[in-house]
Design a protein around this motif. Structure first.
Motif, PDB file in Angstrom:
ATOM      1  N   ALA A  76      24.110  49.680  32.754  1.00  0.00           N
ATOM      2  CA  ALA A  76      25.191  48.906  33.326  1.00  0.00           C
ATOM      3  C   ALA A  76      25.880  47.779  32.588  1.00  0.00           C
ATOM      4  O   ALA A  76      26.939  47.579  32.280  1.00  0.00           O
ATOM      5  CB  ALA A  76      24.883  48.800  34.807  1.00  0.00           C
ATOM      6  N   SER A  77      25.070  46.971  32.130  1.00  0.00           N
ATOM      7  CA  SER A  77      25.513  45.815  31.348  1.00  0.00           C
ATOM      8  C   SER A  77      26.008  46.178  30.139  1.00  0.00           C
ATOM      9  O   SER A  77      27.107  45.383  29.752  1.00  0.00           O
ATOM     10  CB  SER A  77      24.345  44.722  31.219  1.00  0.00           C
ATOM     11  N   SER A  80      29.671  47.778  30.660  1.00  0.00           N
ATOM     12  CA  SER A  80      30.658  46.708  31.104  1.00  0.00           C
ATOM     13  C   SER A  80      31.135  45.923  29.834  1.00  0.00           C
ATOM     14  O   SER A  80      32.115  45.622  29.776  1.00  0.00           O
ATOM     15  CB  SER A  80      29.985  45.790  32.043  1.00  0.00           C
ATOM     16  N   ARG A  83      33.582  48.196  27.752  1.00  0.00           N
ATOM     17  CA  ARG A  83      34.529  48.022  28.264  1.00  0.00           C
ATOM     18  C   ARG A  83      35.418  47.035  28.302  1.00  0.00           C
ATOM     19  O   ARG A  83      36.747  47.026  28.043  1.00  0.00           O
ATOM     20  CB  ARG A  83      34.614  48.554  29.924  1.00  0.00           C
ATOM     21  N   LEU A  84      34.924  45.766  28.334  1.00  0.00           N
ATOM     22  CA  LEU A  84      35.499  44.625  28.314  1.00  0.00           C
ATOM     23  C   LEU A  84      36.128  44.202  26.920  1.00  0.00           C
ATOM     24  O   LEU A  84      37.042  43.787  26.690  1.00  0.00           O
ATOM     25  CB  LEU A  84      34.485  43.323  28.800  1.00  0.00           C
TER      26      LEU A  84
END
Length: 105
Positions: A76-77, A80, A83-84
């Motif tokens: 998940a990290s 994220s 995406r960032l």
């Protein structure tokens, strides 16, 4: 001719007087058979000796690197972070994000 330019730079107290002297030097060089480019190059060289030309500053923006430290919680990290990075690259082309995962948190 460079001595004439140097003398004009030392004697003239106003920009107009200096301009007039440069015009006179150009006329004298033309009357003596020198091409215009030669007279201009002598004046330019003498001016560059006294007043060095300014460095050219690039108008293209540099890339800024932003380091973002986030806690690592598995896949998940990473999702994220990716995406960032993609969002910042799309919205701010001059910025670059580097995501650093902190496993000690």
């Amino acid at each position: 001719m460079s001595s004439m330019v140097y003398r004009a730079m030392k004697i003239c107290s106003t920009h107009q007087a200096l301009h007039d002297e440069y015009e006179f030097i150009r006329e004298v060089s033309l009357k003596n058979g020198y091409p215009i480019a030669f007279g201009e190059s002598v004046i330019r060289k003498q001016l560059n000796l006294v007043y060095p030309p300014h460095a050219i500053i690039s108008t293209t923006p540099g890339t800024d690197i932003i380091v973002l430290q986030v806690p690592y919680y598995g896949k998940a990290s990473q999702i994220s972070g990716n995406r960032l990075t993609a969002v910042v690259a799309k919205q701010y082309s001059s910025e670059q994000v580097r995501v650093v995962y902190d496993v000690t948190a």
